[in-house]
Each structure stands twice: as structure tokens, then as C-alpha cells.
Write an enzyme that holds these catalytic residues in place. Structure first.
Site, PDB file in Angstrom:
ATOM      1  CE  LYS A  92      -1.351   3.258   2.292  1.00 36.72           C
ATOM      2  NZ  LYS A  92      -1.637   4.363   1.414  1.00 36.72           N
TER       3      LYS A  92
ATOM      4  N   GLY B  45       7.560   5.927   7.317  1.00 38.05           N
ATOM      5  CA  GLY B  45       6.685   7.093   7.306  1.00 38.05           C
ATOM      6  C   GLY B  45       6.840   7.878   8.588  1.00 38.05           C
ATOM      7  CB  SER B  46       4.694  10.448  10.065  1.00 37.76           C
ATOM      8  OG  SER B  46       3.492   9.734  10.173  1.00 37.76           O
ATOM      9  CG  ASN B  47       8.423   9.442  14.699  1.00 34.23           C
ATOM     10  OD1 ASN B  47       8.959   9.726  13.638  1.00 34.23           O
ATOM     11  ND2 ASN B  47       9.068   8.946  15.723  1.00 34.23           N
TER      12      ASN B  47
ATOM     13  CB  VAL C 235       1.382   6.809  10.500  1.00 31.56           C
ATOM     14  CG1 VAL C 235       0.919   5.535   9.821  1.00 31.56           C
ATOM     15  CG2 VAL C 235       0.471   7.971  10.124  1.00 31.56           C
ATOM     16  N   GLY C 236       3.507   5.461  12.443  1.00 35.54           N
ATOM     17  CA  GLY C 236       4.341   4.299  12.767  1.00 35.54           C
ATOM     18  C   GLY C 236       4.012   3.718  14.135  1.00 35.54           C
TER      19      GLY C 236
ATOM     20  CB  CYS D 103      13.930   9.912   6.827  1.00 39.22           C
ATOM     21  SG  CYS D 103      14.850   8.792   5.784  1.00 39.22           S
TER      22      CYS D 103
ATOM     23  CD  GLN E 298       5.531  17.646   3.468  1.00 37.24           C
ATOM     24  OE1 GLN E 298       4.595  16.881   3.675  1.00 37.24           O
ATOM     25  NE2 GLN E 298       6.482  17.854   4.348  1.00 37.24           N
TER      26      GLN E 298
ATOM     27  CD  GLU F 115      10.853  13.969   9.667  1.00 38.66           C
ATOM     28  OE1 GLU F 115       9.741  13.516   9.980  1.00 38.66           O
ATOM     29  OE2 GLU F 115      11.726  13.299   9.104  1.00 38.66           O
TER      30      GLU F 115
HETATM   31  P1  TAP Z   1       2.886   9.038   6.728  1.00 40.19           P
HETATM   32  O1  TAP Z   1       1.866  10.088   6.697  1.00 40.19           O
HETATM   33  O2  TAP Z   1       3.191   8.387   8.024  1.00 40.19           O
HETATM   34  O3  TAP Z   1       2.442   7.939   5.669  1.00 40.19           O
HETATM   35  C1  TAP Z   1       3.218   6.794   5.411  1.00 40.19           C
HETATM   36  C2  TAP Z   1       2.309   5.701   4.900  1.00 40.19           C
HETATM   37  O4  TAP Z   1       1.440   5.274   5.945  1.00 40.19           O
HETATM   38  C3  TAP Z   1       1.405   6.149   3.764  1.00 40.19           C
HETATM   39  O5  TAP Z   1       1.263   5.102   2.846  1.00 40.19           O
HETATM   40  C4  TAP Z   1       0.097   6.434   4.487  1.00 40.19           C
HETATM   41  O6  TAP Z   1      -1.044   6.387   3.646  1.00 40.19           O
HETATM   42  C5  TAP Z   1       0.093   5.292   5.488  1.00 40.19           C
HETATM   43  N1  TAP Z   1      -0.813   5.469   6.616  1.00 40.19           N
HETATM   44  C6  TAP Z   1      -1.405   6.594   7.072  1.00 40.19           C
HETATM   45  N2  TAP Z   1      -2.226   6.328   8.113  1.00 40.19           N
HETATM   46  C7  TAP Z   1      -2.154   4.990   8.330  1.00 40.19           C
HETATM   47  C8  TAP Z   1      -2.753   4.096   9.263  1.00 40.19           C
HETATM   48  N3  TAP Z   1      -3.601   4.519  10.204  1.00 40.19           N
HETATM   49  N4  TAP Z   1      -2.439   2.787   9.203  1.00 40.19           N
HETATM   50  C9  TAP Z   1      -1.568   2.329   8.282  1.00 40.19           C
HETATM   51  N5  TAP Z   1      -0.987   3.125   7.353  1.00 40.19           N
HETATM   52  C10 TAP Z   1      -1.253   4.444   7.374  1.00 40.19           C
HETATM   53  O7  TAP Z   1       4.300   9.572   6.164  1.00 40.19           O
HETATM   54  P2  TAP Z   1       4.565  10.378   4.813  1.00 40.19           P
HETATM   55  O8  TAP Z   1       4.059  11.758   5.006  1.00 40.19           O
HETATM   56  O9  TAP Z   1       4.106   9.598   3.632  1.00 40.19           O
HETATM   57  O10 TAP Z   1       6.152  10.374   4.769  1.00 40.19           O
HETATM   58  C11 TAP Z   1       6.926  11.279   5.464  1.00 40.19           C
HETATM   59  C12 TAP Z   1       7.512  10.650   6.717  1.00 40.19           C
HETATM   60  O11 TAP Z   1       8.251   9.492   6.372  1.00 40.19           O
HETATM   61  C13 TAP Z   1       8.519  11.548   7.415  1.00 40.19           C
HETATM   62  O12 TAP Z   1       8.302  11.528   8.799  1.00 40.19           O
HETATM   63  C14 TAP Z   1       9.867  10.914   7.097  1.00 40.19           C
HETATM   64  O13 TAP Z   1      10.883  11.155   8.014  1.00 40.19           O
HETATM   65  C15 TAP Z   1       9.501   9.478   7.032  1.00 40.19           C
HETATM   66  N6  TAP Z   1      10.508   8.761   6.259  1.00 40.19           N
HETATM   67  C16 TAP Z   1      11.368   7.950   6.932  1.00 40.19           C
HETATM   68  C17 TAP Z   1      12.341   7.256   6.241  1.00 40.19           C
HETATM   69  C18 TAP Z   1      13.262   6.372   7.009  1.00 40.19           C
HETATM   70  S1  TAP Z   1      14.037   5.236   6.193  1.00 40.19           S
HETATM   71  N7  TAP Z   1      13.402   6.475   8.288  1.00 40.19           N
HETATM   72  C19 TAP Z   1      12.444   7.369   4.853  1.00 40.19           C
HETATM   73  C20 TAP Z   1      11.554   8.203   4.194  1.00 40.19           C
HETATM   74  C21 TAP Z   1      10.575   8.877   4.920  1.00 40.19           C
HETATM   75  P3  TAP Z   1      -1.604   7.690   2.872  1.00 40.19           P
HETATM   76  O14 TAP Z   1      -0.631   8.801   3.081  1.00 40.19           O
HETATM   77  O15 TAP Z   1      -1.713   7.258   1.492  1.00 40.19           O
HETATM   78  O16 TAP Z   1      -2.940   7.971   3.507  1.00 40.19           O
END
Ligand code: TAP
Length: 487
Positions: A180, A233-235, A237-238, A289, A336, A390
Site C-alpha cells: 500500500k 513514514g511518520s512517527n 502513524v508508525g 528522513c 507539505q 522534523e
Molecule cells: P505518513 O503520513 O506516516 O504515511 C506513510 C504511509 O502510511 C502512507 O502510505 C500512508 O497512507 C500510510 N498510513 C497513514 N495512516 C495509516 C494508518 N492509520 N495505518 C496504516 N498506514 C497508514 O508519512 P509520509 O508523510 O508519507 O512520509 C513522510 C515521513 O516518512 C517523514 O516523517 C519521514 O521522516 C519518514 N521517512 C522515513 C524514512 C526512514 S528510512 N526512516 C524514509 C523516508 C521517509 P496515505 O498517506 O496514502 O494515507
């Protein structure tokens, strides 16, 4: 620059077929550099459709796991060749969908190819240990078993590399996957899945279901037949995913945010430190990240460093990443952009001094996209919001310190611990930084960024669930150890 107005809808890929969602709802993704440019639509699928994908994966995995590693690897090698042949197209789609410049998108796609090849080779590498038994007539050894169905949940900022550095190891070790991707960059990820389809993976081994995180991501997390979730992804959600998996005993891997420092010691090579700071903070518009949003500089070099940093920042060209000579693209979405502008306001209101940038770029073609100036603050105290949270945008917080000990203390004084760099020519400083820095990835005289794919990648503290991705480390998550005793 010409724009595309045709709007293709990308379907789900389930059990070897492209499937239309019964929801009838779609999300249309547009180029954040020019919103007249339509990249394509993705479906907002239903929970039941996710359920069908998991069932298909569960059935397919039983045969997939019984193929030899060599045979599984052959599919990955083929997928690598196909992605390589489509590199230009996939990279261009990435630039149009989330804004990073075309050279960066090509670099990421090439990395995707390399990841596939690396893990293809893993199918023939040794996988267990022989352990001496106290019984001389027995043989004791370990072997690795796949988890079963792995759920892959990815962000939008690396829509090719992150899906592949999760799916490739999952597949080579005998798991089936349901991915997903983030809605914001799901068209690019669908193209990656097209390459896997073309490589001929048996039906059901790779499945793609698009939709919102709160519906599809949550359903994947909660599904009883999904044995493991790998998430970036974000903290916020994680942590929710971690709790969900813990509650039902599923394995999980979380890669989350960072607030990565660069330390510039007074004995640093100034040019090297400035170039690496600019690149670490502003490449990908700061949307990575590992972005270095805190720059901690020793007093003895501060003024010179600042002067050169400002001069170099003034040379940055911002615009549509498809155009040549553009160094920095837009923020990936309006949301963003607003987040970045919010943090800039926060920096000002908490008393930091704005040295460069600080505004949305407007006028002419800028009005069609979500552009923000590369921004630098000084007089930032370590407890200010812009030094703690962040931002995920092109914003540097300059923090001046008197000693390297102070620098390390400031560097560690955040909840994250993903990556960190130091610029120094003093071996003692290098060694104490490597020893004392609380980060999963520490770099000396080198830009804060990802790391080569054969090395482990992940963070400490709130940046990760402490498992590691990439290289041999991936095996730890995507397999379970089975201890065998033969008498
Ligand atoms: P998120 O908003 O956390 O989204 C990540 C993924 O999780 C998306 O596919 C999102 O779906 C999904 N998601 C949202 N709510 C969920 C739930 N309740 N249950 C399961 N999945 C859910 O992050 P983002 O905005 O896409 O990415 C930015 C973040 O990623 C930053 O904090 C960045 O630091 C982090 N990041 C970390 C790394 C490493 S390796 N540490 C690398 C790249 C990015 P939808 O958005 O499609 O709704």
C-alpha cells in the site's frame, strides 16, 4: 514545458490481474511544480479489496516459498532489467508526481534496479549456522523460514527505492507481499509493480492495493493473515502500526522521522562542510528522513561558514524538476508546503533570526506549484521547535556552540536518532563523535544521506523500531530462525 491532461486511472494489482475498485472513488495526482499537469489517478479501494489481496498472497506464498532461492532470484533479476529499460519513464513520472528533480529521480530509479539485483543474488547466499551439539551423534543447525504474507506500507518521498528495498528482500526470502503505497506518489509505485508483473512473478506473489492509510493501511496492519508489516513514514502513524501489530503478535518494522545534525568543527574543511550541508538540507527540497535540518557550528568557524553557506544558497535554482538547470523542486503537495511555512513562522515567532528565504515563491510559473525558498535561520536555541521537530522542507537551523562537547550534547538532545555527520580534520573528534553520537548512521566528512544498499540502514531512539533495513540486515526482519536438531 508541455503538460499532460490525459488522466489514466491506475488499478489495483491482485492475484496477477489489474482490478477496478468497487468504491468508484479515485484520487488524481498532479505535478506539484505545475498543477495543470495531470500525472494520473489512483483508486481509493475498500477494505474488502485489501482482504482479497491478502487471501491471494496467502495462497501464492505456499508455492513461492518452495521455489529455490535461485529461481526466486531469477524473477528479481528480470524485474531489474525491465525497470532499467523503463528508467527514464519511471523517473519522469516520479518527478511529475512528487517534484524531486529528474537527475535525483533517475538516481533513485537506478538504485531501485541495483536493489533488485542485490537481493536477486541473495537467493544463493548461505542462510543459517551449524551449531555444535553436546550429543556427538546429532547435527544441530539453523535455517531461515519466510514470515508468510508481508504488508508493505510506504511514504511518498522515495516512491521507487523504498517500496523496492522492502519488497525485494521480502520476496527473495520466500514471502508474498501486499503493498500500500502513499497516495501522493502511488502512480510511480504502480509503475514499479508493472515491472514486477512484466517479470512474470507467479500470480498472487506481488499485490498492490491503493487507497488511504486509514482504510487500506489500517486494514493491512490489522489483518490476521499478514504476518509482518514493514513501514516507513511518520512517527505518529508508525507508532499506531507498531501497537496494532504488537496486539495481534505480528512482526513489525518501523522506519520513521529524523532531526539530523551536521556538526562543523573549527578545524573542518570549509568548502566540503558547506557543500555537504547544502546538499543534505536542500536536496529533495528537504523531504527526506536523513535531511540535515540542524547545523551545529563551532564558534571559531561560525562567521566564515555562515558567509559561504549564504553565498552558496543564493545560487540555488528552484523550479520544475523536469527542467534542466533546476537544482531544487517544489514541496510535494500543498499540505507539505503549508507545513513548511508553518514551521518558518514558528521559527520567527520563537525568536530565531531569518537569514535567507522564508517565503513561498510566487509570480509567473511559481504560481502553478508549491515552491518555497531555501531557508536559513540563525540564533536558534536547541529547544526551539525548528531545532526539535522534523520539518520535511528546505529549512536549516544554525546553532552556534563553543566546544565540540557542547556540539555533541546539542546534537543528541532530540527524540530522533537517524543520521548525523561531522566535519573535522581531527581524528580524536571523529572518534568521539562516532562513539557518542546517538544515531543509526554516522558519517565523517560526508553528507548526511542514505547509505549504500549493501549496508544496514535505520535509526535509534524515536527514528526506528531498532531493526535495520537493506543489506544482510534485511534478512533479520523478513525471516524467522528455525533451529533444527537431527539425531
Ligand atoms: P505518513 O503520513 O506516516 O504515511 C506513510 C504511509 O502510511 C502512507 O502510505 C500512508 O497512507 C500510510 N498510513 C497513514 N495512516 C495509516 C494508518 N492509520 N495505518 C496504516 N498506514 C497508514 O508519512 P509520509 O508523510 O508519507 O512520509 C513522510 C515521513 O516518512 C517523514 O516523517 C519521514 O521522516 C519518514 N521517512 C522515513 C524514512 C526512514 S528510512 N526512516 C524514509 C523516508 C521517509 P496515505 O498517506 O496514502 O494515507
Amino acid at each position: 514545458m508541455s503538460v499532460e491532461t490525459k488522466n489514466k486511472t491506475y488499478l489495483n494489482y491482485v492475484n496477477g490481474e489489474w482490478i477496478t475498485s468497487l468504491s468508484g472513488e479515485v484520487k488524481t495526482n498532479r505535478n506539484p511544480a505545475n498543477t495543470d499537469d495531470v500525472v494520473g489517478s489512483i483508486q481509493l479501494s475498500t477494505k474488502d479489496e485489501l482482504g482479497s489481496a491478502v487471501v491471494a498472497a496467502k495462497v501464492a506464498q505456499k508455492k513461492w516459498r518452495n521455489l529455490s532461492g535461485n529461481d526466486r532470484g531469477a524473477y528479481l533479476f528480470k524485474a531489474a532489467d525491465i525497470l532499467e529499460s523503463r528508467l527514464e519513464e519511471v523517473a519522469k513520472c516520479m518527478t511529475r508526481e512528487m517534484g524531486k528533480t529528474l537527475p535525483e529521480a533517475k538516481g533513485e530509479t537506478a538504485r531501485g534496479v541495483a536493489i533488485l539485483r542485490y537481493y536477486a543474488g541473495e537467493g544463493l547466499r548461505s542462510e543459517g549456522d551449524v551449531i555444535p551439539s553436546t550429543d556427538p551423534s546429532a547435527i544441530m543447525f539453523t535455517r531461515r523460514a519466510p514470515l508468510g504474507v508481508v504488508g508493505v506500507i510506504t511514504p511518498w518521498n522515495f516512491p521507487v527505492a523504498i517500496p523496492l528495498w522492502k519488497m525485494a528482500p521480502a520476496l527473495i526470502y520466500g514471502n508474498a507481499v501486499v503493498i500500500k503505497p502513499a497516495q501522493e506518489a502511488a502512480v510511480t509505485c504502480a509503475k514499479v509493480v508493472e515491472c514486477l508483473e512484466e517479470a512474470g512473478f507467479p500470480k498472487g506473489v506481488v499485490n498492490l492495493v491503493t487507497g488511504s492509510g486509514s482504510v487500506i493501511g489500517q486494514a493491512l496492519t490489522d489483518h490476521p493473515d499478514v504476518s509482518g508489516i514493514t513501514f516507513t513514514g511518520s512517527n505518529t502513524v508508525g507508532k499506531g502500526i507498531g501497537q496494532g501489530c504488537l496486539a495481534r503478535g505480528a512482526k513489525y518494522q518501523l522506519e520513521m522521522g529524523g532531526k539530523n545534525p551536521v556538526i562543523v568543527a573549527k578545524d573542518a574543511d570549509l568548502n566540503l562542510a558547506v557543500d555537504a550541508t547544502i546538499s543534505g538540507a536542500f536536496r529533495s527540497t528537504g523531504q527526506k528522513c536523513t535531511a540535515t535540518s540542524r547545523v551545529i557550528v563551532e564558534a571559531g568557524i561560525y562567521e566564515k561558514f555562515k558567509e559561504r553557506l549564504l553565498a552558496k544558497t543564493a545560487e540555488i535554482t528552484v523550479g520544475n524538476g523536469l527542467e534542466e538547470n533546476i537544482w531544487m523542486g517544489p514541496s510535494a503537495s500543498e499540505g507539505q508546503l503549508n507545513t513548511v511555512l508553518h514551521y518558518i513562522e514558528k521559527g520567527k515567532s520563537e525568536g530565531a533570526t531569518l537569514l535567507a528565504g522564508g517565503n513561498r515563491l510566487t509570480g509567473g510559473d511559481y504560481d502553478k506549484g508549491y515552491f518555497v525558498e531555501p531557508t536559513i535561520f540563525e540564533n536558534v536555541s536547541p529547544d526551539m521547535t525548528i531545532a526539535q521537530e522534523e520539518i520535511f522542507g528546505p529549512v536549516i537551523a544554525l546553532i552556534q556552540v563553543n566546544t565540540l562537547e557542547d556540539a555533541l550534547q546539542v546534537a543528541n538532545n532530540v527524540e530522533f536518532g537517524l543520521s548525523a555527520s561531522i566535519f573535522t580534520t581531527n581524528i580524536g573528534h571523529m572518534l568521539s563523535f562516532v562513539e557518542d553520537m546517538e544515531a543509526g548512521l554516522v558519517r565523517v566528512n560526508s553528507e548526511s544521506a542514505g547509505v549504500e544498499l549493501q549496508a544496514p540502514f535505520g535509526g535509534m531512539k524515536q527514528s526506528s523500531s531498532h531493526s535495520r533495513e537493506q543489506g544482510q540486515a534485511a534478512k533479520e526482519f523478513f525471516t524467522s530462525i528455525k533451529t533444527v536438531f537431527v539425531k
